[in-house]
Design a protein around this motif. Sequence first.
Motif, mmCIF file in Angstrom:
data_model
loop_
_atom_site.group_PDB
_atom_site.id
_atom_site.type_symbol
_atom_site.label_atom_id
_atom_site.label_comp_id
_atom_site.label_asym_id
_atom_site.label_seq_id
_atom_site.Cartn_x
_atom_site.Cartn_y
_atom_site.Cartn_z
ATOM 1 N N TRP A 17 0.896 -1.207 -0.120
ATOM 2 C CA TRP A 17 0.128 -0.033 -0.047
ATOM 3 C C TRP A 17 0.896 1.181 -0.059
ATOM 4 N N LYS A 21 0.890 4.010 -3.149
ATOM 5 C CA LYS A 21 0.799 5.268 -2.800
ATOM 6 C C LYS A 21 1.901 6.261 -3.369
ATOM 7 N N THR A 24 1.933 6.133 -7.271
ATOM 8 C CA THR A 24 0.814 6.962 -7.704
ATOM 9 C C THR A 24 1.085 8.479 -7.779
ATOM 10 N N THR A 25 1.671 8.850 -6.781
ATOM 11 C CA THR A 25 1.793 10.262 -6.580
ATOM 12 C C THR A 25 2.976 10.671 -7.559
#
Length: 135
Positions: A17, A21, A24-25
């Motif tokens: 996770w 994240k 993705t950023t």
Amino acid sequence: MGYWDVPEGTDCVQKTWITTKLATTLGLVGSAYHIVAFQPETAMEAVQRAGNVTVTMAAMGAIFGMATCLSAQAREAPDDPLNYFVGGCASGIFLGARTHSAATGTSACLALGTLGFFGKVSKTEGWRLMGPPKL
């Protein structure tokens, strides 16, 4: 809680996770720069480009996190930098499959695997790329 706070080879879902994240950023920021540098003709084209890059980066982050953690569990060597090579290589192979290019997959596997390997080595040995400023 950060990535390095979770012990290696444990809580694979949490580690995955966190890497997802982060990736993705990076995908959102990278696609924003790309859209500014290479102006799309329509808003829909901009959304498609941003989505394509962001989803690809998110998937690569998830693959890296899961492959690294599972490699640490399977090899019973949680702090081995080779686990990070495996994770980076798996992400590179995904990129090659996404682009339908064996050359891209091979070179990305080697590049991302090496980057992951040395990232782990630098963390364990306390390497610093930049130190505090000298006054």
